[in-house]
Scaffold this motif. Sequence first.
Motif, mmCIF file in Angstrom:
data_model
loop_
_atom_site.group_PDB
_atom_site.id
_atom_site.type_symbol
_atom_site.label_atom_id
_atom_site.label_comp_id
_atom_site.label_asym_id
_atom_site.label_seq_id
_atom_site.Cartn_x
_atom_site.Cartn_y
_atom_site.Cartn_z
ATOM 1 N N ALA A 389 69.593 53.449 91.361
ATOM 2 C CA ALA A 389 69.606 51.474 91.757
ATOM 3 C C ALA A 389 68.647 51.213 92.078
ATOM 4 O O ALA A 389 68.026 50.173 92.181
ATOM 5 C CB ALA A 389 70.695 52.228 92.267
ATOM 6 N N ASP A 392 66.813 50.067 89.432
ATOM 7 C CA ASP A 392 67.374 48.462 88.883
ATOM 8 C C ASP A 392 67.107 47.651 89.515
ATOM 9 O O ASP A 392 66.765 46.786 89.250
ATOM 10 C CB ASP A 392 68.461 49.250 88.334
ATOM 11 C CG ASP A 392 69.109 50.169 86.982
ATOM 12 O OD1 ASP A 392 67.972 50.202 86.606
ATOM 13 O OD2 ASP A 392 70.425 50.738 87.212
ATOM 14 N N HIS A 687 73.441 41.867 93.137
ATOM 15 C CA HIS A 687 74.657 42.967 93.079
ATOM 16 C C HIS A 687 75.857 42.808 92.686
ATOM 17 O O HIS A 687 76.259 43.638 91.882
ATOM 18 C CB HIS A 687 75.034 42.174 94.556
ATOM 19 C CG HIS A 687 75.954 43.110 95.265
ATOM 20 N ND1 HIS A 687 77.583 42.161 95.014
ATOM 21 C CD2 HIS A 687 76.744 44.453 95.783
ATOM 22 C CE1 HIS A 687 78.354 42.745 95.150
ATOM 23 N NE2 HIS A 687 78.111 43.912 95.746
ATOM 24 N N LEU A 690 74.692 44.285 89.003
ATOM 25 C CA LEU A 690 75.250 45.818 88.951
ATOM 26 C C LEU A 690 76.081 46.678 89.174
ATOM 27 O O LEU A 690 76.448 47.462 89.051
ATOM 28 C CB LEU A 690 73.210 46.337 90.346
ATOM 29 C CG LEU A 690 72.031 45.644 89.264
ATOM 30 C CD1 LEU A 690 70.858 46.283 90.628
ATOM 31 C CD2 LEU A 690 71.694 45.998 88.142
ATOM 32 N N SER A 694 78.030 50.598 89.362
ATOM 33 C CA SER A 694 78.004 51.329 90.080
ATOM 34 C C SER A 694 79.139 51.922 90.392
ATOM 35 O O SER A 694 79.620 52.873 92.010
ATOM 36 C CB SER A 694 77.378 50.726 91.836
ATOM 37 O OG SER A 694 78.594 49.610 92.020
ATOM 38 N N TYR A 710 74.718 55.289 93.729
ATOM 39 C CA TYR A 710 74.660 54.198 93.292
ATOM 40 C C TYR A 710 75.262 53.343 93.723
ATOM 41 O O TYR A 710 74.551 52.333 94.254
ATOM 42 C CB TYR A 710 74.187 54.714 91.396
ATOM 43 C CG TYR A 710 73.893 53.140 91.007
ATOM 44 C CD1 TYR A 710 72.588 53.205 89.991
ATOM 45 C CD2 TYR A 710 74.702 52.719 90.273
ATOM 46 C CE1 TYR A 710 72.302 52.679 89.240
ATOM 47 C CE2 TYR A 710 73.977 51.725 89.572
ATOM 48 C CZ TYR A 710 72.971 50.998 89.644
ATOM 49 O OH TYR A 710 72.090 50.349 88.706
ATOM 50 N N VAL A 714 73.799 49.299 95.892
ATOM 51 C CA VAL A 714 74.436 48.047 95.097
ATOM 52 C C VAL A 714 75.084 47.913 96.352
ATOM 53 O O VAL A 714 75.093 46.514 95.959
ATOM 54 C CB VAL A 714 74.996 48.427 93.184
ATOM 55 C CG1 VAL A 714 75.568 47.207 93.323
ATOM 56 C CG2 VAL A 714 73.708 49.279 92.588
#
Length: 788
Positions: A389, A392, A687, A690, A694, A710, A714
């Motif tokens: 996470a 990313d 947020h 992603l 998640s 993950y 997020v």
Amino acid sequence: MSTRPSAGRYALLVATGEYADPSLDRLRAPQQDVTRLAAVLADPAIGDFTVRTLSDAPEREVRAAIEDLLTDRSDSDLVLLYFSCHGIVDPYHRLYFAASDTVRTRPASTAISRSFVNEQFEACRASAKVLILDCCFAGAFAEGFKSAPQGALDCQVGRGYVVLSACDSYEYAFESDELVASAPRGSIFTDVLIEGLVTGDADLDGDGLVGVDELFRYVHDGVVRRRPEQQPKYSAYNAEPHIYLATVPPVAAVPAPTAVTGPSKVGGPPAVTSYNQHQAIVARGFRVGAELVRRTYGPFGRRMLVEDERGGLHEVADASGIVRLLAGGDTRDRLGSGYLRELVEGIRHRVGDGATTGVVLAQSMLDSASDALRAGANPVALRRGISAAVADVAIELAGLAVPVRTRAELRALATIAAGDELVGDLVAEAVDRVGRDGVIRVEASNLFGLELELTEGMSLRAGHVSPAFVTDQEEGEAVLDEPYLLLVDDRISGAEELLPLLTAVQREGRPLAVFAHEIRDTALGVLVLEKKARRLLSPVAVALPWPAGQRTEALADLAALTGATVVGGGSGPRLADATPDVLGRARRVVTTRSEAVVLAGPDTAEPIVRRYRPPRNEPGPGDATGPVSAERMSRVVGGVAVIKVGEVTVEQRQVRRRQIDHAVRNAKTAAEWGVVAGGGAALLGVHRRLAGRSTAPVPRQRGDDEALGYALVVDALPAPFEELLRSAGRDPTGVPEDLAYRGPGVTFDVVGGRYVVARDAGIIDAAATVREAVTAAAGIVTRYLMLG
């Protein structure tokens, strides 16, 4: 193992931490303690109580709830009442329990009296009645009680009325009862009580059941061991020994879930948890400090009174100041506070700003990680998910970043980091003048105020080889004024090679900075000895362990800047044959573990200016000598800006210096990596992007712990924005989702209460600062996960 007979088991837990009367201090322990204790008592594998909690309620509501608990009970029931609040005693030493609307000077009409509670207990028909008091002066409740245990058959539920008090009638339950930030710490009494129930360690006779008398002995020993001045009390009235509060769980793991609706309430046996006592200790200590830091967040952040280890009070408005002073009252809190200090100081050192954002993110991640561990998640899998996470998030932030366009943007970033517009102006000018690769130093001045001076100099990514050379312990720096410089393109190991030059420098009474490929053995020893014996004023040795070509270039640049002659390396004289003529001179040399900065003197700066900044129409270094590496150009051409600080006291100058250092780092990272919309807007956008990746199945299935890791990163990303809204007195519900769809350049101005274009409004963050806040917060959480 004994089996607890079936009976009605009812508990009311009353927590009051917020008070309308300003003379009653805010307490943070009650809410967290009641939440944890409720989970333990409600767990069918441990307490199996029907639990009701009451938080920050007025006096009338508390009275009604107590009456509801104790009325219409049957002869076979067990009832438990728990108070976590301020205890008040009047001039006649009569005890009252404070409610949210209690007036300290009018307890008889606004608080819950001891006599009311006692009368309700005496009238209750339940066979076993337990009162647990975690408040100041709690021992005053049972004055006049006499412990009169009666006989009881094994396996029967004991009868009677028992009071467990956190302290005696003249003690405080907390270390301090004053309006200071360190006073409202988590309660040791309740913490030890929960520990005894959950781990099963309070089952002193090993029968698989925890009796109230066993629990008291366990809690008393634990509290006194950690805080000798606090003495819990046990009082009983016609009490039998077999009043059982808990069963030892099959897997006695650790603190229970944080809510009554946690995993233990799901049908079937409790999940095998990987959450342990060490993690509980760290989480609690981290939360104590994080709560203080969070309240300083944003344009409406508050100033906090923080108590240091010596009992002195300090008014602090930033995360760095809080963590430097914070000293947990319970020694176990200091470990978690250490995690917090490492997080804040690490972020400040690397990027200058974003420490409070990192704390808010870390607290959110830490809470989610604790819940996942309690539910049985694998910490290694969680760690893998967290790492994925973070990677990313960094990619998404890089995509949102845009270059800094104006000095005004640099000024806005520097001002936010320093909390001072004057510092922001000066730092923006300095960064604009020397560029992102230039060096900005802060020095003391004999004149009041701030002054910017530009000079020639260079920096090297190499530091002193021994902490023995440090002259400024707080900053970890070796600072040499008007030093000689010895440049050696070779290894130095023998002291005899240095002695002639050392003798010459000693006669001049000036410091010596040695730059060489390597300094070791007796050569290093003699320099350290000279420092300790003060025969040579502040020597320092800097190693350049680089490839030969890179090292030769760096030494050549130093020689051009300082007027020195490079010794060794095949082209210069041997060190053993060198005379004082090879030494260079500088205005100042400052070294840390990883960096060395050399400021040129007025009589040595001209050669390097001509070498790398030739006059117009003359060939530059790329024309005459071939391409010059970007690293080499940035090292010598960026220049050095010196910001001079004049203050009344050394402490004031240090505070000013830290402000400037933070602002410089933030402005330079922004100049290098670009900016994003501030006020938490960038993280909200990330947020939204992603969140779809998640989602972890619920309930958890085998193999999805990585997805859970993950998700916990997020899901924490909106936390800074929501915290800003709360600090501004605004409701965070609804706004984050709306803002996330307004585009990457828009943010919400919490001061004006409107959506704005971030760059036009000056509400921007350095992209590297936001990325570092997420990365550092996740790093603290992964370290926490691996505690055994």
